[in-house]
Motif scaffolding. Structure first.
Motif, PDB file in Angstrom:
ATOM      1  N   LEU A 107       0.847  -1.143   0.031  1.00 38.97           N
ATOM      2  CA  LEU A 107      -0.040   0.000   0.020  1.00 38.97           C
ATOM      3  C   LEU A 107       0.773   1.350   0.251  1.00 38.97           C
ATOM      4  CD1 LEU A 107      -2.842  -1.148   2.754  1.00 38.97           C
ATOM      5  CD2 LEU A 107      -2.680  -1.106   0.202  1.00 38.97           C
ATOM      6  N   ALA A 108       1.800   1.563   0.407  1.00 37.52           N
ATOM      7  CA  ALA A 108       2.434   2.508   0.783  1.00 37.52           C
ATOM      8  C   ALA A 108       4.115   2.461   1.530  1.00 37.52           C
ATOM      9  CB  ALA A 108       1.943   3.962   1.898  1.00 37.52           C
ATOM     10  N   SER A 109       4.763   3.181   1.295  1.00 40.85           N
ATOM     11  CA  SER A 109       6.486   2.912   2.008  1.00 40.85           C
ATOM     12  C   SER A 109       6.846   3.837   2.609  1.00 40.85           C
ATOM     13  CB  SER A 109       7.553   2.510   1.128  1.00 40.85           C
ATOM     14  OG  SER A 109       6.778   1.351   0.349  1.00 40.85           O
ATOM     15  N   GLY A 110       7.795   4.012   3.531  1.00 42.42           N
ATOM     16  CA  GLY A 110       8.734   5.474   3.752  1.00 42.42           C
ATOM     17  C   GLY A 110       9.724   4.490   4.902  1.00 42.42           C
ATOM     18  N   SER A 111       9.874   5.688   6.164  1.00 36.55           N
ATOM     19  CA  SER A 111      11.639   5.765   6.352  1.00 36.55           C
ATOM     20  C   SER A 111      11.040   5.929   8.091  1.00 36.55           C
ATOM     21  CB  SER A 111      12.454   6.066   6.048  1.00 36.55           C
ATOM     22  OG  SER A 111      12.349   7.400   6.112  1.00 36.55           O
ATOM     23  N   TRP A 112      11.559   5.328   8.969  1.00 33.87           N
ATOM     24  CA  TRP A 112      11.299   5.870  10.235  1.00 33.87           C
ATOM     25  C   TRP A 112      13.246   5.756  10.651  1.00 33.87           C
ATOM     26  CZ3 TRP A 112      11.984   0.597   9.712  1.00 33.87           C
ATOM     27  CH2 TRP A 112      13.382   0.366  11.156  1.00 33.87           C
ATOM     28  N   THR A 113      12.532   6.647  12.271  1.00 32.64           N
ATOM     29  CA  THR A 113      13.803   7.054  12.569  1.00 32.64           C
ATOM     30  C   THR A 113      13.932   6.552  14.120  1.00 32.64           C
ATOM     31  OG1 THR A 113      13.159   9.794  13.215  1.00 32.64           O
ATOM     32  CG2 THR A 113      14.624   9.405  11.135  1.00 32.64           C
ATOM     33  N   GLY A 114      14.883   6.208  15.189  1.00 35.96           N
ATOM     34  CA  GLY A 114      14.774   5.873  16.383  1.00 35.96           C
ATOM     35  C   GLY A 114      13.661   4.766  16.916  1.00 35.96           C
ATOM     36  N   ALA A 115      12.542   4.298  17.432  1.00 31.27           N
ATOM     37  CA  ALA A 115      12.306   3.212  18.254  1.00 31.27           C
ATOM     38  C   ALA A 115      11.668   2.776  17.324  1.00 31.27           C
ATOM     39  CB  ALA A 115      11.379   3.228  19.361  1.00 31.27           C
ATOM     40  N   ARG A 116      11.030   0.995  18.030  1.00 31.10           N
ATOM     41  CA  ARG A 116      10.418   0.673  16.865  1.00 31.10           C
ATOM     42  C   ARG A 116       9.194   0.477  16.025  1.00 31.10           C
ATOM     43  NH1 ARG A 116      11.207  -4.628  15.053  1.00 31.10           N
ATOM     44  NH2 ARG A 116       9.263  -6.143  14.762  1.00 31.10           N
ATOM     45  N   PRO A 117       9.131   1.389  14.841  1.00 28.57           N
ATOM     46  CA  PRO A 117       7.098   1.766  14.560  1.00 28.57           C
ATOM     47  C   PRO A 117       6.243   0.481  14.887  1.00 28.57           C
ATOM     48  CG  PRO A 117       9.325   2.216  12.833  1.00 28.57           C
ATOM     49  CD  PRO A 117       9.364   1.319  14.020  1.00 28.57           C
ATOM     50  N   THR A 118       5.034   0.654  15.397  1.00 26.77           N
ATOM     51  CA  THR A 118       3.681  -0.441  15.504  1.00 26.77           C
ATOM     52  C   THR A 118       2.796  -0.458  14.713  1.00 26.77           C
ATOM     53  OG1 THR A 118       3.259   1.385  17.880  1.00 26.77           O
ATOM     54  CG2 THR A 118       5.309  -0.566  18.153  1.00 26.77           C
ATOM     55  N   LEU A 119       2.261  -0.929  15.188  1.00 26.30           N
ATOM     56  CA  LEU A 119       0.261  -0.879  14.795  1.00 26.30           C
ATOM     57  C   LEU A 119       0.028  -0.458  15.675  1.00 26.30           C
ATOM     58  CD1 LEU A 119       0.440  -3.531  11.715  1.00 26.30           C
ATOM     59  CD2 LEU A 119       0.552  -0.525  11.555  1.00 26.30           C
ATOM     60  N   VAL A 120      -1.271   0.718  15.348  1.00 21.81           N
ATOM     61  CA  VAL A 120      -1.217   0.784  17.053  1.00 21.81           C
ATOM     62  C   VAL A 120      -3.591  -0.230  16.958  1.00 21.81           C
ATOM     63  CG1 VAL A 120      -2.861   2.937  17.865  1.00 21.81           C
ATOM     64  CG2 VAL A 120      -0.410   3.330  17.170  1.00 21.81           C
ATOM     65  N   THR A 121      -3.045  -0.644  18.327  1.00 23.08           N
ATOM     66  CA  THR A 121      -4.548  -1.463  18.476  1.00 23.08           C
ATOM     67  C   THR A 121      -5.925  -0.023  18.364  1.00 23.08           C
ATOM     68  OG1 THR A 121      -3.024  -2.843  20.082  1.00 23.08           O
ATOM     69  CG2 THR A 121      -5.784  -2.758  20.509  1.00 23.08           C
ATOM     70  N   GLY A 122      -6.375  -0.565  17.378  1.00 26.68           N
ATOM     71  CA  GLY A 122      -7.957   0.224  17.771  1.00 26.68           C
ATOM     72  C   GLY A 122      -7.545   0.744  16.184  1.00 26.68           C
ATOM     73  N   GLY A 123      -6.302   1.464  15.872  1.00 23.81           N
ATOM     74  CA  GLY A 123      -6.098   2.018  14.830  1.00 23.81           C
ATOM     75  C   GLY A 123      -6.582   2.182  13.311  1.00 23.81           C
ATOM     76  N   ILE A 124      -6.979   0.699  13.102  1.00 22.48           N
ATOM     77  CA  ILE A 124      -6.814  -0.110  11.501  1.00 22.48           C
ATOM     78  C   ILE A 124      -8.607  -0.321  11.232  1.00 22.48           C
ATOM     79  CG2 ILE A 124      -6.425  -2.031   9.910  1.00 22.48           C
ATOM     80  CD1 ILE A 124      -4.159  -2.322  12.079  1.00 22.48           C
ATOM     81  N   THR A 125      -8.827   0.286  10.409  1.00 19.80           N
ATOM     82  CA  THR A 125     -10.458   0.036   9.845  1.00 19.80           C
ATOM     83  C   THR A 125     -10.434  -0.443   8.247  1.00 19.80           C
ATOM     84  OG1 THR A 125     -10.582   2.496  10.030  1.00 19.80           O
ATOM     85  CG2 THR A 125     -11.173   0.958  11.583  1.00 19.80           C
TER      86      THR A 125
END
Length: 286
Positions: A148-166
């Motif tokens: 679907l999409a791509s990008g980058s992050w810095t610092g701590a490991r990203p997460t998928l937010v609970t309740g943040g997916i519809t």
């Protein structure tokens, strides 16, 4: 906002809320670390989805926790790259809003032109990943996902937010209906957090002859080397220590866990993306 448009958006939301759950959508966040030996060194991410619906994914709203470099709405523009083969900012809806703590991505078919069927459904359909793009050698659960999409992050490991997916699915008539949340997981290719094996130069999940070739090409060569050149202990050189690490793990593989799904349940509210679909189509007609 004009009253007529407001009524239209409300009607779209109510209609989607009233629709029965149609199919299951699985969501995957794949993390590729800049240095697998440094779990806080940042890297790049891919957001994937799978659909069990016969017609595929109509749209989704997904919140990723962590610093993706996004502040405000759709800025900076290059922070997140949509997969143009699936949903993009030109012929469909693609929006993102974020802070330093999290970023919400909303994407979907604008329903104004030809409906984009089959997203996330089997090899060869729009934007699909035929083989798992993180561990293609030994992981099959996420084969045939849609990037679907791509990008980058810095610092701590990203997460998928609970309740943040519809998510919404297309039914057999081409109508967007509320989907059911299925398996949701975050995987990466770090050593300490994810269990990537020392010696896995190409990070495909398996230490084998391909990795030996990558290390040998850089063995005792001048210049600062990286993991992808055979430097597994981050000392900048490829030497006997790195060779020993590879040898000790030769023919071993990471064991990427197949995530256990929570009890599937319909999304609690119709996703904001349904409203944005109507808004996107409205904007294009102005």
């Amino acid at each position: 906002m004009k009253r007529g448009l407001a009524f239209a958006l409300c009607a779209a939301l109510v209609g989607a809320m009233a629709s029965p759950a149609f199919a299951v959508v699985n969501v995957q966040l794949n993390l590729r670390y800049t240095n697998p030996a440094n779990p806080n060194g940042g890297g790049t991410w891919d957001l994937l989805a799978q659909s069990t619906g016969a017609q595929g994914l109509a749209g989704a709203q997904i919140t990723i926790g962590g610093n993706l470099g996004v502040t405000g709405t759709d800025t900076p523009l290059a922070a997140i790259t949509p997969n143009a083969a699936v949903f993009n900012a030109t012929t469909s809806v693609f929006k993102f809003t974020g802070t330093a703590a999290s970023t919400t991505i909303t994407l979907g078919d604008d329903l104004a032109g030809s409906v984009i069927f089959n997203v996330g459904k089997g090899a060869g359909t729009p934007g699909n990943i035929a083989a798992d793009d993180l561990f293609p050698s030994n992981s099959v659960f996420w084969d045939n996902s849609a990037l679907l999409a791509s990008g980058s992050w810095t610092g701590a490991r990203p997460t998928l937010v609970t309740g943040g997916i519809t998510a919404n699915e297309f039914d057999a008539t081409g109508k967007a209906v509320v989907a059911t949340n299925g398996t949701v997981s975050v995987r990466g290719d770090s050593v300490g957090v994810d269990g990537l094996k020392l010696g896995d130069v190409n990070r495909d999940g398996l230490v084998n002859v391909n990795d030996f070739g990558g290390l040998s090409a850089n063995y005792l060569q001048p210049g600062v080397k990286t993991w992808d050149q055979g430097d597994f202990n981050s000392d900048g050189t490829v030497n006997v220590n790195d060779f020993g690490a590879l040898s000790s793990n030769y023919n071993s593989a990471i064991v990427p866990p197949r995530p256990v799904s929570a009890v599937p349940e319909p999304t609690s509210i119709a996703m904001l993306g349904v409203a944005l679909l109507g808004l996107g189509a409205f904007a294009k007609r102005k």
